[in-house]
Design a protein around this motif. Structure first.
Motif, PDB file in Angstrom:
ATOM      1  N   ILE A  93      74.864 -10.496 -33.380  1.00  0.00           N
ATOM      2  CA  ILE A  93      74.117 -11.683 -32.960  1.00  0.00           C
ATOM      3  C   ILE A  93      73.654 -11.525 -31.516  1.00  0.00           C
ATOM      4  CG2 ILE A  93      74.220 -14.177 -32.584  1.00  0.00           C
ATOM      5  CD1 ILE A  93      74.300 -13.432 -35.519  1.00  0.00           C
ATOM      6  N   ARG A  94      74.539 -11.022 -30.660  1.00  0.00           N
ATOM      7  CA  ARG A  94      74.176 -10.792 -29.247  1.00  0.00           C
ATOM      8  C   ARG A  94      73.051  -9.766 -29.141  1.00  0.00           C
ATOM      9  NH1 ARG A  94      76.331 -14.066 -25.032  1.00  0.00           N
ATOM     10  NH2 ARG A  94      78.524 -14.531 -25.435  1.00  0.00           N
ATOM     11  N   GLU A  95      73.111  -8.752 -29.981  1.00  0.00           N
ATOM     12  CA  GLU A  95      72.076  -7.710 -29.970  1.00  0.00           C
ATOM     13  C   GLU A  95      70.725  -8.285 -30.390  1.00  0.00           C
ATOM     14  OE1 GLU A  95      71.066  -3.527 -32.259  1.00  0.00           O
ATOM     15  OE2 GLU A  95      73.160  -4.126 -32.033  1.00  0.00           O
ATOM     16  N   ILE A  96      70.737  -9.146 -31.403  1.00  0.00           N
ATOM     17  CA  ILE A  96      69.504  -9.798 -31.855  1.00  0.00           C
ATOM     18  C   ILE A  96      68.923 -10.656 -30.730  1.00  0.00           C
ATOM     19  CG2 ILE A  96      68.617 -11.588 -33.413  1.00  0.00           C
ATOM     20  CD1 ILE A  96      70.684 -10.475 -35.485  1.00  0.00           C
ATOM     21  N   THR A  97      69.786 -11.401 -30.045  1.00  0.00           N
ATOM     22  CA  THR A  97      69.341 -12.238 -28.929  1.00  0.00           C
ATOM     23  C   THR A  97      68.701 -11.388 -27.842  1.00  0.00           C
ATOM     24  OG1 THR A  97      71.184 -13.736 -29.401  1.00  0.00           O
ATOM     25  CG2 THR A  97      70.082 -14.012 -27.288  1.00  0.00           C
ATOM     26  N   GLY A  98      69.334 -10.265 -27.525  1.00  0.00           N
ATOM     27  CA  GLY A  98      68.777  -9.356 -26.526  1.00  0.00           C
ATOM     28  C   GLY A  98      67.458  -8.747 -26.972  1.00  0.00           C
ATOM     29  N   ALA A  99      67.351  -8.453 -28.264  1.00  0.00           N
ATOM     30  CA  ALA A  99      66.115  -7.862 -28.795  1.00  0.00           C
ATOM     31  C   ALA A  99      64.948  -8.840 -28.680  1.00  0.00           C
ATOM     32  CB  ALA A  99      66.318  -7.459 -30.252  1.00  0.00           C
ATOM     33  N   ILE A 100      65.208 -10.140 -28.922  1.00  0.00           N
ATOM     34  CA  ILE A 100      64.155 -11.146 -28.760  1.00  0.00           C
ATOM     35  C   ILE A 100      63.804 -11.313 -27.284  1.00  0.00           C
ATOM     36  CG2 ILE A 100      63.561 -13.588 -29.074  1.00  0.00           C
ATOM     37  CD1 ILE A 100      65.460 -13.608 -31.503  1.00  0.00           C
ATOM     38  N   GLU A 101      64.840 -11.356 -26.455  1.00  0.00           N
ATOM     39  CA  GLU A 101      64.631 -11.610 -25.023  1.00  0.00           C
ATOM     40  C   GLU A 101      63.860 -10.486 -24.343  1.00  0.00           C
ATOM     41  OE1 GLU A 101      67.296 -13.196 -21.246  1.00  0.00           O
ATOM     42  OE2 GLU A 101      68.290 -12.383 -23.022  1.00  0.00           O
ATOM     43  N   HIS A 102      64.106  -9.248 -24.759  1.00  0.00           N
ATOM     44  CA  HIS A 102      63.519  -8.098 -24.068  1.00  0.00           C
ATOM     45  C   HIS A 102      62.455  -7.382 -24.896  1.00  0.00           C
ATOM     46  CE1 HIS A 102      66.527  -8.588 -20.963  1.00  0.00           C
ATOM     47  NE2 HIS A 102      67.481  -8.559 -21.873  1.00  0.00           N
ATOM     48  N   ARG A 103      61.895  -8.082 -25.893  1.00  0.00           N
ATOM     49  CA  ARG A 103      60.939  -7.408 -26.766  1.00  0.00           C
ATOM     50  C   ARG A 103      59.690  -6.955 -26.012  1.00  0.00           C
ATOM     51  NH1 ARG A 103      60.548 -12.868 -27.860  1.00  0.00           N
ATOM     52  NH2 ARG A 103      58.469 -13.789 -28.028  1.00  0.00           N
ATOM     53  N   HIS A 104      59.312  -7.709 -24.960  1.00  0.00           N
ATOM     54  CA  HIS A 104      58.133  -7.309 -24.190  1.00  0.00           C
ATOM     55  C   HIS A 104      58.368  -5.955 -23.521  1.00  0.00           C
ATOM     56  CE1 HIS A 104      54.454  -7.827 -21.880  1.00  0.00           C
ATOM     57  NE2 HIS A 104      55.123  -7.419 -20.815  1.00  0.00           N
ATOM     58  N   THR A 105      59.558  -5.755 -22.983  1.00  0.00           N
ATOM     59  CA  THR A 105      59.890  -4.479 -22.339  1.00  0.00           C
ATOM     60  C   THR A 105      59.823  -3.335 -23.341  1.00  0.00           C
ATOM     61  OG1 THR A 105      61.337  -5.586 -20.750  1.00  0.00           O
ATOM     62  CG2 THR A 105      61.675  -3.224 -21.060  1.00  0.00           C
ATOM     63  N   VAL A 106      60.407  -3.553 -24.513  1.00  0.00           N
ATOM     64  CA  VAL A 106      60.476  -2.498 -25.526  1.00  0.00           C
ATOM     65  C   VAL A 106      59.094  -2.157 -26.080  1.00  0.00           C
ATOM     66  CG1 VAL A 106      61.390  -1.887 -27.807  1.00  0.00           C
ATOM     67  CG2 VAL A 106      62.850  -3.064 -26.149  1.00  0.00           C
ATOM     68  N   PHE A 107      58.340  -3.205 -26.439  1.00  0.00           N
ATOM     69  CA  PHE A 107      57.058  -2.968 -27.108  1.00  0.00           C
ATOM     70  C   PHE A 107      55.948  -2.578 -26.136  1.00  0.00           C
ATOM     71  CE2 PHE A 107      59.198  -5.513 -30.386  1.00  0.00           C
ATOM     72  CZ  PHE A 107      58.934  -4.728 -31.493  1.00  0.00           C
ATOM     73  N   THR A 108      55.935  -3.187 -24.953  1.00  0.00           N
ATOM     74  CA  THR A 108      54.841  -2.931 -24.011  1.00  0.00           C
ATOM     75  C   THR A 108      55.195  -1.838 -23.003  1.00  0.00           C
ATOM     76  OG1 THR A 108      54.124  -5.229 -24.249  1.00  0.00           O
ATOM     77  CG2 THR A 108      53.271  -4.005 -22.355  1.00  0.00           C
ATOM     78  N   ASP A 109      56.292  -2.036 -22.262  1.00  0.00           N
ATOM     79  CA  ASP A 109      56.646  -1.074 -21.210  1.00  0.00           C
ATOM     80  C   ASP A 109      57.066   0.274 -21.787  1.00  0.00           C
ATOM     81  OD1 ASP A 109      56.128  -3.175 -19.582  1.00  0.00           O
ATOM     82  OD2 ASP A 109      58.207  -3.566 -18.995  1.00  0.00           O
ATOM     83  N   TRP A 110      57.780   0.249 -22.901  1.00  0.00           N
ATOM     84  CA  TRP A 110      58.257   1.496 -23.496  1.00  0.00           C
ATOM     85  C   TRP A 110      57.292   2.052 -24.539  1.00  0.00           C
ATOM     86  CZ3 TRP A 110      64.117   0.120 -24.547  1.00  0.00           C
ATOM     87  CH2 TRP A 110      64.745  -0.107 -23.317  1.00  0.00           C
ATOM     88  N   PHE A 112      56.396   0.975 -27.669  1.00  0.00           N
ATOM     89  CA  PHE A 112      56.678   0.946 -29.111  1.00  0.00           C
ATOM     90  C   PHE A 112      55.676   0.105 -29.900  1.00  0.00           C
ATOM     91  CE2 PHE A 112      60.646   2.732 -27.796  1.00  0.00           C
ATOM     92  CZ  PHE A 112      61.108   3.436 -28.895  1.00  0.00           C
ATOM     93  N   LYS A 113      54.793  -0.621 -29.196  1.00  0.00           N
ATOM     94  CA  LYS A 113      53.822  -1.466 -29.886  1.00  0.00           C
ATOM     95  C   LYS A 113      52.915  -0.635 -30.797  1.00  0.00           C
ATOM     96  CE  LYS A 113      52.112  -5.187 -27.964  1.00  0.00           C
ATOM     97  NZ  LYS A 113      51.333  -6.154 -27.171  1.00  0.00           N
ATOM     98  N   ARG A 114      52.608   0.597 -30.391  1.00  0.00           N
ATOM     99  CA  ARG A 114      51.703   1.437 -31.194  1.00  0.00           C
ATOM    100  C   ARG A 114      52.335   1.820 -32.534  1.00  0.00           C
ATOM    101  NH1 ARG A 114      53.224   6.734 -30.914  1.00  0.00           N
ATOM    102  NH2 ARG A 114      54.831   7.225 -29.382  1.00  0.00           N
ATOM    103  N   LEU A 115      53.660   1.719 -32.638  1.00  0.00           N
ATOM    104  CA  LEU A 115      54.341   2.060 -33.892  1.00  0.00           C
ATOM    105  C   LEU A 115      54.461   0.866 -34.826  1.00  0.00           C
ATOM    106  CD1 LEU A 115      57.278   4.206 -32.420  1.00  0.00           C
ATOM    107  CD2 LEU A 115      55.092   5.017 -33.310  1.00  0.00           C
ATOM    108  N   THR A 116      54.117  -0.324 -34.331  1.00  0.00           N
ATOM    109  CA  THR A 116      54.298  -1.539 -35.139  1.00  0.00           C
ATOM    110  C   THR A 116      52.996  -2.311 -35.314  1.00  0.00           C
ATOM    111  OG1 THR A 116      54.869  -2.808 -33.153  1.00  0.00           O
ATOM    112  CG2 THR A 116      56.695  -1.805 -34.389  1.00  0.00           C
TER     113      THR A 116
END
Length: 248
Positions: A93-110, A112-116
Motif C-alpha cells: 500500500i505504501r509503495e502504491i502511494t509512493g508510485a502515485i505521488e512520484h509518477r511525474h518523476t518516473v514518467f517525465t524525468d526518467w 518512462f512515458k514513452r513506454l506507456t
C-alpha cells in the motif's frame, strides 16, 4: 513549477515540486488556488505561508467537476495508524502511494512515458472479503496524497438503454480528470466482469460495453482503484492492465 513558484513566493522548493507533481492545473487555476489558500490561512488567524493541507483544499476548490452526479466523495478520517494489515500488504500500500505521488518523476524525468503511450495513470486492484479494509485504505491513500477519492455509483452509471452506460462512463472519467481525484470502483466485478460468449443481442451489447470501459480505463491519466470480493470474475483484459493487485 514556474506557475506555482510565481503564485507562492517564499514557498519551499519541496512544496512547489510536490504541488506541481501532484496536481494538473492550468496557470489560472494555480493563481486562484494560491489565493484561496492564503485566504484560508488569514481566516484561521494563522501567520506565515499556506501549508500543503491548505493548498490541497484550495486545489479541490478549483475543480469544475460534474462527477458528483455519478459518484460520491468518500469522507475518510482515518490515517495509517488505523490500518491493521500484514506488514507485506502494508508495504505494498505504501509503495502504491509512493508510485502515485512520484509518477511525474518516473514518467517525465526518467523518461518512462514513452513506454506507456504517454498515460501516467496507475491502475490498482484491491481484492478481498467484505470488511477487510479496502474502502478505508483507498481513503487513507487519498488523505496522504491530499486528493479526494470518489466512489463510483454503479446505479447512476449503468443504464438499461443501449449506449447510455458508455456515455455515463465517459462523463465519469472526464470529470475525474478535471477534479484531481482518485476513482474508486467498489464491487468492480459488476462493471469489469468477464465477457461472455455471444448468444443474443444482449450479450453483444454487454461485451461492447466492457470493451469500451477497457478503452477508457487504459486511457485514463489519473489513479483508479478497483475493489472486489470476487477477483476471479474480473475480465482477464483488465487484469493484464493492472499495475498492482493487493490481497486483503
Amino acid at each position: 513549477l514556474h506557475a506555482w513558484s510565481e503564485a507562492l513566493p517564499g514557498a519551499s522548493t519541496a512544496t512547489i515540486e510536490t504541488l506541481a507533481a501532484r496536481h494538473s492545473l492550468t496557470s489560472t487555476q494555480i493563481v486562484s488556488a494560491a489565493s484561496y489558500a492564503r485566504d484560508i490561512v488569514a481566516l484561521s488567524n494563522d501567520s506565515g505561508l499556506p501549508g500543503l493541507n491548505h493548498l490541497s483544499d484550495a486545489v479541490r476548490s478549483q475543480s469544475e467537476s460534474t462527477i458528483g452526479r455519478f459518484a460520491c466523495r468518500l469522507d475518510c478520517r482515518h490515517d495509517w495508524d488505523d490500518l491493521v494489515l500484514p506488514s507485506a500488504t502494508l508495504r505494498q500500500i505504501r509503495e502504491i502511494t509512493g508510485a502515485i505521488e512520484h509518477r511525474h518523476t518516473v514518467f517525465t524525468d526518467w523518461g518512462f512515458k514513452r513506454l506507456t503511450n504517454g498515460v501516467e495513470g496507475l491502475k490498482v486492484l484491491f481484492a478481498g472479503g467484505s470488511g477487510t479494509g479496502k474502502t478505508m485504505t483507498a481513503g487513507i491513500v487519498a488523505n496522504h496524497l491530499g486528493l479526494e477519492v470518489f466512489r463510483v455509483d454503479l446505479a447512476g452509471v449503468v443504464s438499461k438503454y443501449i449506449g447510455e452506460t458508455e456515455k455515463n462512463l465517459d462523463r465519469v472519467f472526464n470529470a475525474a480528470r478535471g477534479s484531481q481525484a482518485i476513482l474508486f470502483f467498489d464491487e468492480a466485478d459488476a462493471l469489469f466482469g468477464k465477457r461472455s460468449e455471444v448468444k443474443d443481442a444482449h450479450d453483444r451489447y454487454a461485451n461492447i460495453e466492457i470493451a469500451y470501459l477497457l478503452q477508457k480505463f487504459e486511457e485514463h491519466d489519473g489513479p483508479v482503484i478497483l475493489a472486489t470480493n470476487l477477483r476471479r470474475n474480473i475480465d482477464e483484459a483488465f487484469s493484464r492492465r493492472l499495475h498492482y493487485v493487493v490481497e486483503f
